[in-house]
Design a protein around this motif. Structure first.
Motif, PDB file in Angstrom:
ATOM      1  N   GLN A  98      33.307  51.917  47.816  1.00  0.00           N
ATOM      2  CA  GLN A  98      34.093  50.751  48.191  1.00  0.00           C
ATOM      3  C   GLN A  98      33.346  49.900  49.215  1.00  0.00           C
ATOM      4  OE1 GLN A  98      37.801  52.230  49.593  1.00  0.00           O
ATOM      5  NE2 GLN A  98      38.450  52.999  47.596  1.00  0.00           N
ATOM      6  N   THR A  99      33.761  48.632  49.268  1.00  0.00           N
ATOM      7  CA  THR A  99      33.164  47.694  50.219  1.00  0.00           C
ATOM      8  C   THR A  99      34.249  47.135  51.131  1.00  0.00           C
ATOM      9  OG1 THR A  99      33.463  45.853  48.700  1.00  0.00           O
ATOM     10  CG2 THR A  99      31.390  47.065  48.548  1.00  0.00           C
ATOM     11  N   GLU A 100      33.834  46.304  52.069  1.00  0.00           N
ATOM     12  CA  GLU A 100      34.760  45.694  53.022  1.00  0.00           C
ATOM     13  C   GLU A 100      35.321  44.371  52.530  1.00  0.00           C
ATOM     14  OE1 GLU A 100      35.867  47.076  55.718  1.00  0.00           O
ATOM     15  OE2 GLU A 100      34.650  48.869  55.446  1.00  0.00           O
ATOM     16  N   ASN A 101      34.911  43.928  51.335  1.00  0.00           N
ATOM     17  CA  ASN A 101      35.417  42.662  50.798  1.00  0.00           C
ATOM     18  C   ASN A 101      36.849  42.855  50.309  1.00  0.00           C
ATOM     19  OD1 ASN A 101      32.920  41.491  51.261  1.00  0.00           O
ATOM     20  ND2 ASN A 101      32.147  42.077  49.236  1.00  0.00           N
ATOM     21  N   TYR A 102      37.777  42.208  50.982  1.00  0.00           N
ATOM     22  CA  TYR A 102      39.197  42.357  50.661  1.00  0.00           C
ATOM     23  C   TYR A 102      39.670  41.119  49.907  1.00  0.00           C
ATOM     24  CZ  TYR A 102      44.238  42.789  51.237  1.00  0.00           C
ATOM     25  OH  TYR A 102      45.579  42.860  51.009  1.00  0.00           O
ATOM     26  N   VAL A 103      40.285  41.344  48.752  1.00  0.00           N
ATOM     27  CA  VAL A 103      40.815  40.260  47.934  1.00  0.00           C
ATOM     28  C   VAL A 103      42.254  40.601  47.582  1.00  0.00           C
ATOM     29  CG1 VAL A 103      40.539  38.888  45.838  1.00  0.00           C
ATOM     30  CG2 VAL A 103      38.529  39.837  46.965  1.00  0.00           C
ATOM     31  N   GLU A 104      43.135  39.620  47.748  1.00  0.00           N
ATOM     32  CA  GLU A 104      44.554  39.824  47.471  1.00  0.00           C
ATOM     33  C   GLU A 104      44.998  38.825  46.403  1.00  0.00           C
ATOM     34  OE1 GLU A 104      48.820  39.811  49.879  1.00  0.00           O
ATOM     35  OE2 GLU A 104      46.922  39.898  50.973  1.00  0.00           O
ATOM     36  N   TYR A 105      45.730  39.314  45.397  1.00  0.00           N
ATOM     37  CA  TYR A 105      46.175  38.489  44.276  1.00  0.00           C
ATOM     38  C   TYR A 105      47.700  38.426  44.253  1.00  0.00           C
ATOM     39  CZ  TYR A 105      41.413  39.306  42.577  1.00  0.00           C
ATOM     40  OH  TYR A 105      40.058  39.377  42.459  1.00  0.00           O
ATOM     41  N   LYS A 113      44.336  35.817  49.015  1.00  0.00           N
ATOM     42  CA  LYS A 113      43.585  36.076  50.234  1.00  0.00           C
ATOM     43  C   LYS A 113      42.265  36.732  49.858  1.00  0.00           C
ATOM     44  CE  LYS A 113      44.119  38.283  54.754  1.00  0.00           C
ATOM     45  NZ  LYS A 113      44.977  39.149  55.578  1.00  0.00           N
ATOM     46  N   GLY A 114      41.206  36.294  50.497  1.00  0.00           N
ATOM     47  CA  GLY A 114      39.900  36.857  50.218  1.00  0.00           C
ATOM     48  C   GLY A 114      39.125  36.006  49.223  1.00  0.00           C
ATOM     49  N   GLU A 116      37.353  35.509  45.593  1.00  0.00           N
ATOM     50  CA  GLU A 116      37.443  35.984  44.216  1.00  0.00           C
ATOM     51  C   GLU A 116      36.051  36.240  43.657  1.00  0.00           C
ATOM     52  OE1 GLU A 116      39.635  34.756  40.015  1.00  0.00           O
ATOM     53  OE2 GLU A 116      39.397  33.300  41.639  1.00  0.00           O
ATOM     54  N   ARG A 117      35.955  37.295  42.881  1.00  0.00           N
ATOM     55  CA  ARG A 117      34.674  37.632  42.274  1.00  0.00           C
ATOM     56  C   ARG A 117      34.331  36.614  41.191  1.00  0.00           C
ATOM     57  NH1 ARG A 117      34.125  43.550  39.937  1.00  0.00           N
ATOM     58  NH2 ARG A 117      34.481  44.001  42.141  1.00  0.00           N
TER      59      ARG A 117
END
Length: 364
Positions: A98-105, A113-114, A116-117
């Protein structure tokens, strides 16, 4: 020790006991023995059992030299070609973790939030606009046709004209045909004049064509009617012939059945007359056959009575003789047997048997 039974070692339920030979320090001892053999081939006199300490020291020294030679070769390659920075990459556990990149949908799948890839692009070229177009083919749809949204053109390989192309395509859709080298004016008054002129020309052409076509249409209609009548008459004749053929076929079948029926009745009458004549006036052969049949029936009845009598006497008192004649039965004897045979499925079997027994008891 027992080896693995059978050829399929993976499917065997019993793995044997040879795996113990390759556990613990056995592996090191085997490697030392192999090293001693290889050293002896190189000309070094050493023995694994006679000089184990010497062998172990030589093996350690050889491994150190091998490791140092490998490191030296690696450093030379890096100095010559570079790329040392790629060797200091983090381990795979961190790369795939896992990474620290936080994405919220949200519920619709949009990013709340975050970051998007970025979507993965296909191997085909994307966002490439040809012939001065500013949109892709299929971005516009109207009247069951696909086109470009920038110029409303329905031709895939057309050149984009922008807003002018939109106006031109709109007029063509309404039924106005413009020449290829003329670009319509955007002024509404000019548009009305052009549409009125074109509509007037169309009306004149229609009137002229209608006047010329009236005479030709009359002749064409008369020819068409004559052809239709001729065709209808041919079909009618064909249907009548078909009906006549079917009637003739049915009549033939009816006549054939009638003749067959008459023939059957005639044969039946002839057979009845013949049978009646035979019954009233039997021939000599028939009389002889009837006598033989009566004699055979009497013989079968006598044999049946003898069998019943022997059953009543028992095995001890039963007569015995060895002069019993065994021969092939004649047709008359077979007929007598069939006439006197008692079938088990016959509902009168018990009655016939009882009748025979009574007759036999009366004789006694």
């Amino acid at each position: 020790m027992q080896n693995v039974p059978g050829k399929e070692k993976e499917a065997a339920k019993f793995a044997g006991e040879n795996f113990i030979r390759y556990t613990g320090e056995v592996v090191q001892a085997n490697e030392a023995q192999v090293f001693a053999w290889q050293a002896r081939c190189k000309g070094i006199d050493v023995h694994a059992l006679a000089e184990p300490t010497k062998l172990e020291a030589m093996k350690k020294e050889f491994e150190q030299q091998k490791l140092s030679a490998k490191e030296e070769h690696k450093s030379k390659l890096l100095e010559k070609y570079g790329g040392e920075k790629y060797l200091h990459a983090p381990p795979k556990e961190l790369l795939l973790a896992q990474t620290e990149n936080y994405v919220e949908y949200n519920r619709k799948g949009k990013v709340v939030k975050g970051e998007e890839r970025r979507g993965i692009l296909s191997r085909y070229e994307e966002d490439r606009y040809l012939n001065n177009h500013k949109s892709v083919w299929g971005s516009y749809w109207k009247s069951g046709q696909w086109g470009f949204a920038c110029c409303h053109s329905f031709i895939k390989n057309s050149y984009c004209l922008g807003e002018v192309g939109k106006d031109r395509n709109a007029t063509t859709l309404k039924g106005v045909i413009l020449p290829q080298n003329v670009i319509p004016n955007t002024d509404p008054s000019v548009k009305q004049e052009t549409t009125s002129v074109t509509s007037g020309k169309k009306l004149e052409e229609k009137e002229n064509s209608s006047a010329d076509g009236e005479s030709s249409s009359d002749t064409f209609d008369s020819k068409k009617n004559a052809e239709d009548e001729k065709k209808w008459e041919e079909e009618r004749q064909y249907e009548l012939e078909k009906v006549k053929r079917d009637d003739r076929r049915r009549e033939k079948k009816r006549e054939k059945r009638r003749r067959q029926k008459e023939r059957r009745e005639k044969n039946k009458k002839a057979s009845k007359i013949k049978k009646k004549s035979l019954d009233e006036f039997p021939s000599d052969d028939e009389k002889k056959r009837m006598k033989e049949l009566e004699h055979a029936i009497k013989k079968i009845n006598k044999e049946w009575e003898d069998a019943e009598e022997s059953l009543q006497l028992g095995d001890r008192k039963r007569r015995y003789h060895s002069i019993y004649d065994i021969s092939t039965p004649t047709p008359v004897e077979m007929e007598a047997y069939k006439l006197t045979k008692i079938h088990a499925d016959d509902p009168m079997a018990a009655f016939i048997k009882e009748k025979h027994l009574k007759k036999h008891s009366k004789k006694d």
